[in-house]
Design an enzyme around this catalytic site. Structure first.
Site, PDB file in Angstrom:
ATOM      1  CD  GLU A  33      10.310  11.825  12.088  1.00 14.45           C
ATOM      2  OE1 GLU A  33       9.272  11.237  12.418  1.00 14.45           O
ATOM      3  OE2 GLU A  33      11.192  11.324  11.377  1.00 14.45           O
ATOM      4  CD  GLU A  83      13.941   0.180   8.596  1.00 12.52           C
ATOM      5  OE1 GLU A  83      14.483   1.112   9.235  1.00 12.52           O
ATOM      6  OE2 GLU A  83      14.468  -0.925   8.414  1.00 12.52           O
ATOM      7  CB  CYS A 132      12.925   8.331   8.337  1.00 16.96           C
ATOM      8  SG  CYS A 132      13.762   7.301   7.162  1.00 16.96           S
ATOM      9  CE  LYS A 167      -1.830   2.722   2.993  1.00 17.18           C
ATOM     10  NZ  LYS A 167      -1.777   4.018   2.325  1.00 17.18           N
TER      11      LYS A 167
HETATM   12  P1  NAI Z   1       1.921   7.744   8.699  1.00 21.86           P
HETATM   13  O1  NAI Z   1       2.820   6.924   9.505  1.00 21.86           O
HETATM   14  O2  NAI Z   1       0.532   7.984   9.169  1.00 21.86           O
HETATM   15  O3  NAI Z   1       1.792   7.120   7.221  1.00 21.86           O
HETATM   16  C1  NAI Z   1       2.674   6.199   6.645  1.00 21.86           C
HETATM   17  C2  NAI Z   1       1.874   5.127   5.921  1.00 21.86           C
HETATM   18  O4  NAI Z   1       1.102   4.378   6.849  1.00 21.86           O
HETATM   19  C3  NAI Z   1       0.868   5.653   4.906  1.00 21.86           C
HETATM   20  O5  NAI Z   1       0.832   4.756   3.812  1.00 21.86           O
HETATM   21  C4  NAI Z   1      -0.444   5.593   5.667  1.00 21.86           C
HETATM   22  O6  NAI Z   1      -1.574   5.486   4.825  1.00 21.86           O
HETATM   23  C5  NAI Z   1      -0.277   4.350   6.475  1.00 21.86           C
HETATM   24  N1  NAI Z   1      -1.057   4.257   7.721  1.00 21.86           N
HETATM   25  C6  NAI Z   1      -1.572   5.269   8.467  1.00 21.86           C
HETATM   26  N2  NAI Z   1      -2.199   4.770   9.538  1.00 21.86           N
HETATM   27  C7  NAI Z   1      -2.075   3.428   9.485  1.00 21.86           C
HETATM   28  C8  NAI Z   1      -2.496   2.361  10.326  1.00 21.86           C
HETATM   29  N3  NAI Z   1      -3.167   2.582  11.459  1.00 21.86           N
HETATM   30  N4  NAI Z   1      -2.174   1.103   9.984  1.00 21.86           N
HETATM   31  C9  NAI Z   1      -1.474   0.865   8.867  1.00 21.86           C
HETATM   32  N5  NAI Z   1      -1.067   1.831   8.032  1.00 21.86           N
HETATM   33  C10 NAI Z   1      -1.348   3.102   8.328  1.00 21.86           C
HETATM   34  O7  NAI Z   1       2.607   9.111   8.420  1.00 21.86           O
HETATM   35  P2  NAI Z   1       1.898  10.511   8.066  1.00 21.86           P
HETATM   36  O8  NAI Z   1       0.639  10.755   8.803  1.00 21.86           O
HETATM   37  O9  NAI Z   1       1.793  10.566   6.619  1.00 21.86           O
HETATM   38  O10 NAI Z   1       2.982  11.516   8.627  1.00 21.86           O
HETATM   39  C11 NAI Z   1       2.949  11.912   9.981  1.00 21.86           C
HETATM   40  C12 NAI Z   1       4.302  12.086  10.542  1.00 21.86           C
HETATM   41  O11 NAI Z   1       4.956  10.816  10.515  1.00 21.86           O
HETATM   42  C13 NAI Z   1       5.225  12.989   9.743  1.00 21.86           C
HETATM   43  O12 NAI Z   1       5.094  14.311  10.073  1.00 21.86           O
HETATM   44  C14 NAI Z   1       6.563  12.433  10.106  1.00 21.86           C
HETATM   45  O13 NAI Z   1       6.983  12.996  11.322  1.00 21.86           O
HETATM   46  C15 NAI Z   1       6.321  10.966  10.287  1.00 21.86           C
HETATM   47  N6  NAI Z   1       6.699  10.164   9.104  1.00 21.86           N
HETATM   48  C16 NAI Z   1       7.856   9.505   9.154  1.00 21.86           C
HETATM   49  C17 NAI Z   1       8.277   8.778   8.072  1.00 21.86           C
HETATM   50  C18 NAI Z   1       9.548   8.035   8.093  1.00 21.86           C
HETATM   51  O14 NAI Z   1      10.010   7.595   7.066  1.00 21.86           O
HETATM   52  N7  NAI Z   1      10.155   7.842   9.224  1.00 21.86           N
HETATM   53  C19 NAI Z   1       7.517   8.739   6.830  1.00 21.86           C
HETATM   54  C20 NAI Z   1       6.256   9.431   6.908  1.00 21.86           C
HETATM   55  C21 NAI Z   1       5.906  10.136   8.006  1.00 21.86           C
END
Ligand code: NAI
Length: 776
Positions: free
Chosen positions: A388, A263, A297, A190
């Site tokens: 972050e 990750e 990240c 996804k």
């Molecule tokens: P997120 O962690 O919510 O989204 C990442 C992925 O997980 C997306 O594909 C989303 O649709 C999916 N997702 C969301 N809720 C889920 C759940 N309960 N179960 C399974 N999958 C789920 O990240 P978001 O909201 O886009 O960003 C929020 C904050 O997260 C950012 O401001 C940043 O600080 C952090 N982030 C960190 C990342 C990294 O690579 N370490 C990447 C993206 C966001």
């Protein structure tokens, strides 16, 4: 204007990349995308828009997958899996190679599409993301080719559910999909809701590479779809994204038996010492925090700068910031593009608003853009220093000494990456092992390669992606039988009490300790004899044991040779008391004398094996394509909580304690509930074998009562369970508090006759990848 005049003024002019082909590709799909399931795009369903964040324009409409769609994708992956695995490593290698070649042939389309959908500069998408994607498929084609020789007996896990974020949409797909497919798994992936297009383009391309239908399935949608993928009938979940969602996933699948790698986020320190080449360090900062607008990240987002050079360095940095160009991502002259979505821009603004430090900002156009930002003079505990931000915001403070730099760097719940800038190689190599991070870059930053492991410690998650170490997340060993619960021998109707009363205490910090609660229980032999009493440890005892283990950190720094010697010494002392231990095993379990003797001699043998390994689990020097090497160092995990097995009271105990010790960990081990006396006798052997106090702590009592405490303890770095008690789910669920690693048996038996060295070695270590300049 003549060329000479241009050189004279060095005036900036735009160099726009055309979006025509990418828009044509979208139009070729009618601007509306169904899900990619079983080798074909389905009809579009409930739709949502995906936009170009730089302009706000709608690029395409994409399907929000339903629960039934996810189930259909998983079913397709399940059907395809056996055939894909049977194709064999070399067969799969050819398909992965074809994918790599096709990515190269379509490189520009991917780069433009990625830039349009995510807002990242075309320069980065073209020169970094897409190149690394191709490299990842090439590298994993090689691993598939070599798998049968190099990982004998390894089998695919089955169907992998993979959920990825929006910051490197295609690269994260490659990191997830390439190793999974190489090892014979099939995938339901996804992409993030803001950036689904390159995953759909990749799906399109996979058909040309000869990937059998159902091997790769792409389901688009929001977090609810991610949740459905995680909850579906998959064998493994791989997630990259926020720590918050990582924790939710850990809890959601606790006890399900699904493998998991996470990750997650970071707040990676960027340390500049006063002897650094300051101009190169400034360029390092540009790559650390303004690469992809800081939406990375492993971004070096916390600047730690040695006090004496702080003013000079900040001046140089501000001058450089003023020259950064923020704007149209498709302009090849742009340094920083758009923020991925107005929502994310709002999050950044909200975090920075009202902050206490001194703020310097560069320029940014109107719209979904955020200027490069530097905030200095913050206290280490300031939320901006701890949380972050995931935007182009660098926060910083100063330090005086190298040891202060280390303690500031490690003052974080995260542990993904760290950067060290110094001209002094001794200093860099002194600091690197002290940093709590999965990756350390020396005089460089944000370097990544398929051959080098990527991943973190602490709340940055667990598991590595890339390199040989990344494969462990996608293979499994032989199937294990179900483990029958082993109950303690019940009190007899007619007790035989012969010996003088003896109560074995707990063993904490190298000393015998009475259980805090003041409870103990009798241990009976199957013949009805009272063998003694053992204390029942409670949560306070567990806390004391963890504290003792934390305090014994010097063990992790002792030489491997010394650890080997001490393990040999334990073996020697156990061997000297072999008869006594054999009798004890016989008394407790009713085993025949010859079987009990065999268990003792196997335990001595096992100690020899781990003494042998203590100084032989070498790291690797990775041949990454830079002028340097990436050293994969096997470091101890730290404090490991263990629940010992019940099937082999002594051999099982030795088999879990010794490898952890050999690799430099300290342990808190809960003895077999049914047969605890082998463990309480064993600590007497430890006492006479130069094992420093606190390195091994032994608790007796109820595993069920202690499992959740151990799983949730914030100072425990990993928990293993081989207990026959049903505690795997409790441990996994509670581990979400600090995202410690878990290795639990899920009610499956192990063969304790087998040292299973590679499993224990991997579970006893964290791979830290240290990138250092080296070579010509
Ligand atoms: P997120 O962690 O919510 O989204 C990442 C992925 O997980 C997306 O594909 C989303 O649709 C999916 N997702 C969301 N809720 C889920 C759940 N309960 N179960 C399974 N999958 C789920 O990240 P978001 O909201 O886009 O960003 C929020 C904050 O997260 C950012 O401001 C940043 O600080 C952090 N982030 C960190 C990342 C990294 O690579 N370490 C990447 C993206 C966001």
């Amino acid at each position: 204007m003549s060329v000479a005049e241009i050189y004279e003024t060095m005036a900036y002019g735009p160099a726009p990349e055309s979006d025509a082909e990418a828009l044509d590709w979208i139009a070729g799909h009618g601007g509306r995308f169904g899900l990619f399931i079983d080798g074909a795009f389905g009809d579009p369903g409930a739709m949502f828009d995906t936009r170009n964040p730089a302009t706000g324009a709608v690029l395409a409409q994409v399907t929000q997958a339903s629960g039934a769609d996810v189930a259909a994708a998983v079913a397709a992956a399940r059907r395809a899996q056996p055939g894909w695995e049977k194709l064999g490593g070399p067969g799969r290698a050819k398909v992965l190679y074809a994918l790599a070649r096709l990515v190269q042939k379509q490189a520009r389309l991917f780069a433009v599409l990625e830039s349009l959908d995510s807002g990242k500069p075309i320069r980065e998408a073209r020169d970094i993301d897409v190149g690394l994607v191709a490299r990842h498929f090439y590298f994993h084609a090689g691993l598939a080719q070599l798998m049968e020789d190099e990982l004998p007996g390894a089998r695919a896990l089955g169907v992998c559910g993979q959920v990825i974020p929006w910051n490197f949409p295609l690269l994260m797909l490659a990191w997830k999909v390439a190793p999974a497919l190489a090892m014979g798994n099939t995938v339901v992936l996804k992409p993030a809701e803001w950036t689904p297009l390159t995953a759909l383009a990749f799906a399109d391309l996979s058909r040309q590479a000869g990937l059998p239908k159902g091997v790769l399935n792409i389901v688009t949608g929001d977090g609810a779809v991610g949740e459905a993928v995680v909850a579906a009938d998959v064998d493994k979940v791989a997630f990259t994204g926020s720590t918050e969602v990582g924790k939710a996933i850990r809890r959601a699948i606790a006890g399900s038996g699904k493998a998991l790698t996470l990750e997650l986020g970071g707040k990676s320190p960027f340390i500049v010492f006063d002897d650094a080449d300051l101009d190169s360090a400034v360029e390092g900062i540009v790559d650390a925090i303004w690469f992809n607008g800081g939406q990375v990240c492993c971004a070096g987002s916390r600047l730690l700068i040695q006090e004496g050079i702080a003013d000079d360095f900040h001046d140089r940095l501000r001058a450089r910031m003023a020259k950064l160009r923020v704007g149209d991502p498709l302009d090849k002259c742009i340094d920083m593009g758009a923020i991925v979505d107005p929502l994310q821009k709002g999050r950044i603004e909200a975090m920075v608003a009202g902050c206490g430090g001194e703020v310097t900002q560069g320029d940014a156009p109107q719209g979904c853009f955020y200027p490069p930002t530097l905030i200095t003079g913050l206290e280490p505990a300031d939320p901006l220093m701890q949380d972050e931000i995931f935007g182009p915001v660098l926060v910083g403070t100063t330090f005086r000494t190298p040891s202060e730099a280390v303690s500031l760097a490690n003052n974080s719940r995260y542990g993904l990456a760290a950067t060290v800038w110094t001209e002094n190689v001794n200093l860099a190599l002194d600091i690197a092992p002290k940093l709590a991070a999965g990756i350390v870059w020396v005089n460089g930053t944000n370097m990544m390669d398929a051959a080098a492991g990527f991943g973190g410690v602490r709340e940055s998650g667990f598991g590595r992606e890339g390199g040989w170490e990344g494969l462990r997340a996608y293979v499994k060993g032989p199937d294990a039988k179900t483990l029958k619960p082993v109950a303690a021998v019940a009190a007899p109707d007619k007790a035989v009490v012969e010996a003088i009363d003896r109560t074995a205490k707990l063993y904490i910090g190298g000393k015998q300790a009475r259980p805090d609660g003041g409870y103990s229980r009798p241990v009976w032999s199957p013949k009805g004899a009272l063998l003694g009493h053992v204390g029942l440890a409670n949560r306070k005892d567990l806390r004391n044991a963890v504290e003792a283990a934390r305090g014994a950190a010097a063990w992790s720094r002792t030489s491997r040779h010394l650890r080997a010697q001490i393990l040999y010494y334990v073996a020697e002392n156990l061997s000297a008391r072999a008869d006594e231990f054999a009798r004890r095993i016989g008394d407790m379990t009713g085993a025949k004398a010859k079987d009990a003797e065999a268990e003792v001699s196997a335990s001595v043998e096992r100690l020899f094996t781990w003494a042998a390994w203590a100084d032989k689990y070498d790291g690797r020097a990775k041949g990454v394509p830079i002028r340097g090497v990436a050293l994969a160092m096997n470091e101890p995990v730290g404090v490991i909580g263990q629940f010992a097995p019940d099937e082999a009271p002594l051999l099982g105990l030795v088999s879990v304690v010794a490898p952890a010790l050999a690799m430099g960990n300290r342990v808190v081990t809960v003895a077999s509930g049914a047969y605890p006396l082998a463990a309480t006798d064993f600590y007497q052997v430890l006492d006479t074998s130069d094992v420093p106090g606190g390195v091994v702590n032994i608790l007796t009592g109820d595993a069920v009562g202690l499992a959740a405490q151990m799983g949730g303890h914030m100072d425990v770095d990993a928990v293993w369970s081989f207990s026959s008690a049903d505690i795997s789910a409790d441990i996994e669920r509670e581990s979400a508090h600090n995202l410690k690693r878990t290795w639990v048996n899920q009610g499956r038996a192990r063969d304790w006759g087998d040292a299973a060295a590679q499993d224990f070695l991997a579970q006893s270590t964290e791979v830290k990848t240290v990138w250092i300049p080296y070579g010509e």
